[in-house]
Write an enzyme that holds these catalytic residues in place. Sequence first.
Site, PDB file in Angstrom:
ATOM      1  N   GLY A  17       0.828  -1.215   0.000  1.00  0.00           N
ATOM      2  CA  GLY A  17       0.000   0.000   0.000  1.00  0.00           C
ATOM      3  C   GLY A  17       0.855   1.255   0.000  1.00  0.00           C
ATOM      4  N   GLY A  19      -0.281   4.488   0.194  1.00  0.00           N
ATOM      5  CA  GLY A  19      -0.980   5.665   0.717  1.00  0.00           C
ATOM      6  C   GLY A  19      -0.104   6.390   1.730  1.00  0.00           C
ATOM      7  N   PHE A  20      -0.724   7.176   2.580  1.00  0.00           N
ATOM      8  CA  PHE A  20       0.057   7.949   3.552  1.00  0.00           C
ATOM      9  C   PHE A  20       0.882   7.046   4.467  1.00  0.00           C
ATOM     10  CE2 PHE A  20      -3.191  11.114   2.471  1.00  0.00           C
ATOM     11  CZ  PHE A  20      -2.369  12.184   2.172  1.00  0.00           C
ATOM     12  N   GLY A  21       0.283   5.954   4.969  1.00  0.00           N
ATOM     13  CA  GLY A  21       0.994   5.066   5.879  1.00  0.00           C
ATOM     14  C   GLY A  21       2.182   4.405   5.200  1.00  0.00           C
ATOM     15  N   VAL A  85      -1.487  -7.969  -4.166  1.00  0.00           N
ATOM     16  CA  VAL A  85      -1.153  -9.086  -3.299  1.00  0.00           C
ATOM     17  C   VAL A  85      -2.367  -9.997  -3.237  1.00  0.00           C
ATOM     18  CG1 VAL A  85      -0.636  -9.721  -0.922  1.00  0.00           C
ATOM     19  CG2 VAL A  85       0.526  -7.782  -1.990  1.00  0.00           C
ATOM     20  N   GLU A 176     -17.219  18.819   2.770  1.00  0.00           N
ATOM     21  CA  GLU A 176     -16.400  19.454   1.732  1.00  0.00           C
ATOM     22  C   GLU A 176     -17.062  19.353   0.361  1.00  0.00           C
ATOM     23  OE1 GLU A 176     -12.132  19.072   4.079  1.00  0.00           O
ATOM     24  OE2 GLU A 176     -12.659  17.536   2.631  1.00  0.00           O
ATOM     25  N   ASP A 313      -5.529   3.500   8.044  1.00  0.00           N
ATOM     26  CA  ASP A 313      -6.960   3.287   8.211  1.00  0.00           C
ATOM     27  C   ASP A 313      -7.321   1.836   8.502  1.00  0.00           C
ATOM     28  OD1 ASP A 313      -7.047   5.924   7.533  1.00  0.00           O
ATOM     29  OD2 ASP A 313      -8.352   5.689   5.784  1.00  0.00           O
ATOM     30  N   ALA A 329      -5.136  11.094   7.568  1.00  0.00           N
ATOM     31  CA  ALA A 329      -3.770  11.026   7.077  1.00  0.00           C
ATOM     32  C   ALA A 329      -2.716  11.177   8.186  1.00  0.00           C
ATOM     33  CB  ALA A 329      -3.557  12.069   5.981  1.00  0.00           C
TER      34      ALA A 329
END
Lengths: 447, 447
Positions: A17, A19-21, A85, A176, A313, A329
Amino acid sequence: MVSEAKTTTPHHVVIIGGGFGGLYAAQALRKAPVKVTLIDKRNFHLFQPLLYQVATGGLSAGDISSPLRAILSHQKNTQVLMGKVIGLDPNQKTVQLPDKEISYDSLIVATGVSHHYFGNDQWAKDAPGLKTIEDALDIRRRIYSAFEAAEKETDPEKRRAWLTFVLVGGGPTGVELAGAMAELAYDTLKNDFRDIDTSEARILLLEGMDRILPPYPPELSVKAQNSLERLGVTVQTKTLVTNIDNDIVTMRRGEQVEEINAKTVLWAAGMKASAMGKALAQATGVELDRAGRVIVQPDMSLAGHPDIFVIGDLANFSHQTGKPLPGVAPVAMQQGKYVSTLIQKRLKEETVADFHYQDYGNLAVIGRNAAVVDLGFVKFSGFPAWLAWIFIHIFFLIEFDNKLLVMIQWAWHYLTFKRGVRLITNLEEEPAGNFEERRDYRTPVQV
Amino acid sequence: MVSEAKTTTPHHVVIIGGGFGGLYAAQALRKAPVKVTLIDKRNFHLFQPLLYQVATGGLSAGDISSPLRAILSHQKNTQVLMGKVIGLDPNQKTVQLPDKEISYDSLIVATGVSHHYFGNDQWAKDAPGLKTIEDALDIRRRIYSAFEAAEKETDPEKRRAWLTFVLVGGGPTGVELAGAMAELAYDTLKNDFRDIDTSEARILLLEGMDRILPPYPPELSVKAQNSLERLGVTVQTKTLVTNIDNDIVTMRRGEQVEEINAKTVLWAAGMKASAMGKALAQATGVELDRAGRVIVQPDMSLAGHPDIFVIGDLANFSHQTGKPLPGVAPVAMQQGKYVSTLIQKRLKEETVADFHYQDYGNLAVIGRNAAVVDLGFVKFSGFPAWLAWIFIHIFFLIEFDNKLLVMIQWAWHYLTFKRGVRLITNLEEEPAGNFEERRDYRTPVQV
């Protein structure tokens, strides 16, 4: 604990992954004596907090995406693999891709969440959620197509349905989106049509709890609601959606049941863990929470599997406050950095303290000049909050060219009220090909 | 000739197609005492000369598209309709959309052309052409996916096929794509992979004639070929493609037949008129040329139908030089303006001279610092030509924000060699949805 540090083969960290992590974990390992493999189904990192801008035509997909390979190009200990995966074996310490198997010494799983319809998956086609670039482009197509259809529609009731937009869920994404859509209908598009008045558009934001932005302090929820109402959004709290079918949204508020005819319904409520959570549970016996998130140890690892970490998440980390940390995030970024530090310390046979989330606050944008910011020690709203929101979001964009382009587009929108990226692409009926190039072209009537 | 000018209902000009021809015609009518309806299947004007930049990841789709409604927002005599024309009746003077019929007093048809495989339509799936935004995103996906696949491939022969890119057609599109792809492989991506060396990529440009850029003066063709070869492109002229199937391109050069294994083949040869040409022929009896283009009168109208005009790529206008004018933006723009002047003059019962194309020259970009420019009285190439090319292309972008964004991105690419918009989206196997969120998720092996 880890012996590979003493051998010649470097310790291999596999991250699933980008993403941010996952990305922040990889970047934090850039100088570590390890080999890193970052696997993602996509070839880019997505700056999800600005995805609503793509969905409403303010930014292009490319403005909020960075190629993972470009970000990590000069990080020589790291390889990026684009792939999915499809299995893992915690005993052999391998993950399986369709065409190869990869061994790991440490595994970091950061595959995030997707939307969740609370057992009503049939709503997905009528009420798409906003998690991926494709979702954003689909929503953009729906929004702009609705105005186009309204312009051509002569039946007043149907026209009203085309001009009714329902947003389900009053969290940051719903708020938003609602603010951006109000600006769109009441400012950006107001001179663009001839047969409809776009100011007649209705934008409804529905929230099941008693206030929008439930995780924020109540006074900010009130301010956010006031700001949205000033923009023209109808906010309905304590309202549950009980059905979405054939352009009819059924909702319940206490005893009252109401039906509304809306051609555009967007889903910003509920999420569930990605399938990787279930796979981890089956492979390691780790416990999942009701949303399918993985319950992690105080050091983000799995019980009985100190070499497997789940972050972002997908992780349920409740050790700090007794309830799971929010899926935002900053949590993922801090967890990514934490795990990379932990792995490096372990290699030196040192220990680290448990993960501790440093909460710098919450913020949500509502529209032009309006946002709410809660920094804990201070809460503020309006124009200063809006500036803070913009500054922080541009600051955290990964690449400099993204920062520059987003900043310019924002300044431009601010000055002109324009939204330039209003392309309706990938029409369902006709995915590609030239204008009029259709097989059903009707032979002209000849007298 | 036209009597409506004297009645209270304004003369109604219907324009089909919002490309260069249709849009410039509409804009030139902004102060005319007429009502204008611009019909397009899409809701945006596309700046096609920069489409190759979207296909290679240098620009976003939004950077080269402008919403038709936004462009014409303040032109109060003009309505934009998004829809497809499915029929026309020159006697009743109407065009049919699926849901309505529109009467016209003057009709301007500007629906352009699409690619043409010379009777080999089965090649389309293996060798896509570049005409629409969707085409560009499809080509972008193919190019970047090929490098990703090569990185994972262990068989050297298959890897070589993934790293082989064949461009069929040495006109401006083929030349510009070849130059951009060479920069991509040999500069932009060179540090981004670990298992492949992107400088091993082969980029072949095939042209059937004896030189590339056949409409240009021969000395510029030579310069263009030299520049491409310096960039690393293999240029093969006098080479005809005889088959494309299953990643094998068969080509013939004189007596010699060669097969090449290439996973990415792009089509930049041949084009045919949009279906509207055929419909006009059936409805009015007008003559078409071999490519399906409409043979127009010296004033761009149809023989026997002075109220119907065909302009842009769809028109075959041979009155000036004895052969059809080239299908380039300046021709379409001048024809659009000409027809709008003609309609206005007619309303005043004045006449105008025949259409005359003012040829300001040809230009094609080859790559960083290299282009060829032919202004008739002067021909030049290299860096000054490249600057001229950039300046002219940015200048003709319709909206100011597009100009600004494209200029900045170009400056940024120039300084950094980066291409930021490298998203692989709309994967065929999995059009949307979250990472790993797949039904075929394999249950992990448990020992």
